[in-house]
Scaffold this active site. Structure first.
Site, mmCIF file in Angstrom:
data_model
loop_
_atom_site.group_PDB
_atom_site.id
_atom_site.type_symbol
_atom_site.label_atom_id
_atom_site.label_comp_id
_atom_site.label_asym_id
_atom_site.label_seq_id
_atom_site.Cartn_x
_atom_site.Cartn_y
_atom_site.Cartn_z
ATOM 1 C CD1 TRP A 198 -2.866 1.513 0.682
ATOM 2 C CD2 TRP A 198 -1.459 2.357 2.194
ATOM 3 N NE1 TRP A 198 -3.325 2.754 1.036
ATOM 4 C CE2 TRP A 198 -2.479 3.304 1.959
ATOM 5 C CE3 TRP A 198 -0.453 2.685 3.110
ATOM 6 C CZ2 TRP A 198 -2.531 4.535 2.606
ATOM 7 C CZ3 TRP A 198 -0.497 3.921 3.757
ATOM 8 C CH2 TRP A 198 -1.543 4.823 3.502
ATOM 9 C CG ASP A 477 -11.705 1.973 -2.724
ATOM 10 O OD1 ASP A 477 -10.776 1.171 -2.878
ATOM 11 O OD2 ASP A 477 -11.585 3.063 -2.125
ATOM 12 C CG ASP A 547 -5.190 5.229 -0.890
ATOM 13 O OD1 ASP A 547 -5.859 5.641 -1.855
ATOM 14 O OD2 ASP A 547 -5.639 4.445 -0.037
#
Ligand code: GLA
Length: 733
Positions: A198, A477, A547
């Site tokens: 991530w 998402d 992100d």
């Protein structure tokens, strides 16, 4: 482009102007590989490439002719017999034997390319592509395997997929069904994978291939940010501009395995497909199973050309619908501006400012539905929260449209919070093992998309929201990996299907919504770039890349993503500083200069920046609108690698080479040092280009280079952290 079958030598030759792929039927009927590489003349017989000899510790399928699969290149190898390499498939008969003997039966050659039922795949019409289907049959188990190949006319590309068909009257179990196996005769290769996590997705990792196995995988239920289903096999000397490279892209969004095995004779076996360890497929009498597609592309001109092949192929032959080839709207997303704490008034204020800046689309992110005030609740209840949005999505969307903006909406339809009405009513809708405590991720569980009624239930809620609201864009998402992949209504022997059926269920919902709302632009997302794969591009032409919106980190993330995926697919936004993930404050110029090489937007409240910065934003939006077609669809060249340098640089060049945009970035300042030259790429050597105040020949820019300082690149210096500039190059007559 052609596909030739040489009846006498039993050899196939698939070719186009760039590549050749040669296979043959081996003495015992199995299919073998002879050559994959640059285009060669067609020849009746290349059997001289096969190896027949006696060697110790070798098993022979036919000892009279000394034929052993282990000493030869195989096309779709079986296991448990004379080939000790990794098998491409394994079929277990009712008696428990996993041994098979598939022999060539026949083949068909057709124009164009067929769809794969329920699966994403590249498409092409007659004239653009030819296909070959080779049928292999195993008489004992009564199973047929059909190997499917398509060769494109305009690209150095062959696609592959496999169909298994149980023609007998007993069930068999498919324990391994990879989409591709490719044997190459030499091991002098490097392997490039795109790994991360991530907020640091798709970092290139290069390894030398040596004896043994090199592999990447996902067992997370999504392709994942940890390993991307895209691998490059290249020669050690291959760089951006020269050398041999082969790219393998899995058109699939779930668990996968990509593996290279070098054996004692330096045979390199590359394989890719659904991860066998989370897959076991009962094939009842009369049933068939189709594997997802692998796209294999080849380049003699380095990694840059390989990437551009994937970019152009995917833009033209994978992305579908009204947004195919279209400039993507400049959006403003409220996530980093408000998180879930907003009401209609606050949203309209943000949207109003976005409209004033020239943005084209406003996207309402997480927090608009159910009891979703924080991430512990609400997922699964796709009904607008009347306290936040009294007029519902319809009311808000209409007001946003009245401001001259299109309206977009965030959804996470595959998930459910235990604290939700949906879960309270249907706890069995979530994947979990009865009696065992489920692992949660972000306080949520994963819905059982292998069940049609679950997909239908979510569909109906979303349909009710979308049917009369003017929604032009959806960000879809998926914010956790799958665990306890157990379906509550399946028989024990069907549980091995659930991971794959989940993906098919997810694809089916995408397909249904795409058909019902053809104007909607879908952007896929999975905690940022956790499902950034070719499978998703078939449904969603763009993907939220990460992100991590920090301008400096994004250089690496977007650079890494560009190896396998088109620039038009890379969702990239300017967000507020200090950055929420890194705490870094990168100037707004650099944040935008990075993001404009992608599907561009903003992820902040423009009411909270200075008047001066707001003017800058307006100018950025104007610039992107002017050059967007080139930025998103031009030929992309990686010039300076942010993983290894204090600066980064890349550029796009129009197909006619009349226009280009160069971008340069300083990551950390080089103080008291003379700036070096940057050699550009892809220009016409004979044209003269206007760049800022100066004019250069194309060959001059490509061979001599441009000096990396203010005089040549206005506004840019290597002597200051986060200095950056974009420079437009225009050919002058
Ligand atoms: C994920 C996405 C973000 C945002 C949040 C909302 O993390 O990647 O962009 O949509 O979910 O919860």
């Amino acid at each position: 482009m052609n596909i030739i079958w040489h009846e006498r030598s039993k050899q196939f030759h698939l070719y186009n102007d760039f590549i050749s792929y040669v296979m043959h039927v081996q003495p015992d009927g199995r299919l073998g590989q002879l050559y994959y590489g640059a285009k060669i003349h067609d020849k009746e017989d290349m059997t001289y490439l096969a190896n027949y000899r006696m060697m110790p510790l070798t098993a022979y399928a036919d000892i009279d002719v000394l034929y052993s699969a282990d000493l030869n290149l195989q096309e779709y190898p079986d296991g448990g017999r004379d080939d000790f390499g990794t098998p491409a498939f394994r079929i277990f008969d009712e008696d428990g034997s996993g041994i098979s003997g598939f022999c060539y039966v026949n083949h068909t050659i057709t124009e164009g390319k067929k769809e794969l039922p329920g699966l994403p795949a590249t498409y092409a019409s007659v004239g653009e592509c030819m296909s070959l289907e080779i049928e292999l049959f195993d008489a004992l188990s009564n199973v047929a395997i059909r190997l499917l190949y398509s060769v494109f006319r305009d690209y150095p590309v062959i696609t592959r997929s496999v169909t298994f068909e149980n023609r007998g009257d007993k069930k068999v179990v498919l324990d391994r069904a990879l989409s591709l196996s490719l044997d190459l005769p030499a091991a002098d290769y490097e392997w490039m994978q795109f790994s991360g996590a991530w907020a640091r997705e798709r970092r290139p990792v290069t390894k030398k291939l040596k004896s043994g196995i090199t592999a990447i995988e996902s067992r997370r239920g999504h392709s994942s940010p940890h390993q991307n289903p895209f691998v490059i096999i290249k020669r050690p000397e291959t760089g951006e501009e020269s050398g041999e490279a082969m790219g393998f892209s899995f058109v699939y969004s779930g668990n996968f395995l990509a593996q290279a095995q070098v054996n004692a004779n330096d045979r390199l076996r590359f394989a890719m497909g659904i991860h066998p360890e989370t897959f076991s497929w009962q094939l009842a009498a009369g049933e068939s199973f189709v594997t997802p597609e692998v796209v294999m592309a080849r380049s003699d001109k380095g990694l840059g050309a390989l990437s551009r092949t994937f970019h152009d192929l995917y833009n033209a032959h994978l992305v579908r619908g009204q947004w195919k080839g279209k400039e993507r709207p400049i959006l403003l997303n409220n996530w980093e501006a408000t998180f879930m704490d907003f009401d209609e008034e606050a949203i309209l204020k943000i949207a109003g400012k976005a409209a004033e800046a020239g943005a084209e689309l406003f996207v309402l992110d997480d927090g608009w539905f159910g009891a979703r005030d924080d991430d512990r609740r609400g997922l699964g209840d796709w009904i607008a929260n009347p306290k936040k949005l009294p007029g519902g999505i319809k009311g808000l969307a209409e007001k946003v449209e009245a401001m001259g903006l299109k309206f977009g909406l965030w959804i996470e339809p595959e998930m459910v919070n235990p604290d939700s009405d949906l879960y309270r009513k249907h706890p069995d809708y979530a994947l979990a093992v009865p009696g065992r405590k489920p692992s949660l991720g972000r306080w949520q569980m994963v819905l059982d998309y292998s069940r049609k009624e679950v997909v239908d239930a979510i569909h109906d809620m979303l349909y009710a929201v979308l049917k009369d609201a003017p929604v032009s864009y959806i960000k879809w998402d998926m914010n956790r990996s799958i665990t306890e992949c157990f379906s509550n209504e399946k028989k024990p022997e069907e549980q091995g299907k659930v991971y794959h059926q989940y993906i098919l269920g997810m694809y089916s919902l995408y397909e249904r919504l795409r058909e019902e709302f053809p104007k909607i632009l879908f952007e896929s997302c999975s905690s940022g770039g956790g499902r950034f794969d070719a499978g998703m591009l078939y449904y969603a032409p763009q993907a939220w890349c990460s992100d991590n919106t920090d301008g400096q980190d994004r250089l690496q993330i977007q650079y890494g993503s560009s190896y396998g995926y088109p620039i038009s697919s890379i969702g990239a936004h300017v967000s507020a500083i200090p950055n929420q993930q890194t705490g870094r404050s990168v100037p707004i110029e650099m944040r935008a200069n990075v993001a404009m090489f992608g599907a561009f937007g903003y992820e902040l409240d423009l009411n909270h920046i200075s008047a001066e910065e707001f003017e800058t934003v307006k100018e950025q939006i104007r610039f992107v609108k002017e050059h967007r077609a080139l930025l998103q669809y031009g030929d992309f060249y990686r010039l300076r690698d942010p993983f290894y340098h204090d600066q980064a640089a890349w550029m796009v060049v129009s197909k006619d080479k009349k226009q280009a945009v160069l971008a340069v970035f300083t990551i950390t300042a080089n103080v008291n040092r003379i700036a070096d030259r940057l050699q550009l790429s892809g220009l016409d050597p004979d044209r003269i280009y206007q760049a800022g105040e100066s004019r250069y020949y194309g060959d001059e820019l490509m061979h001599v280079g441009i000096a990396m300082r203010e005089e040549c690149i206005p506004g840019y210096t290597t002597e200051q952290d986060h200095s950056s500039a974009v420079l437009v190059l225009e050919s002058v007559e």
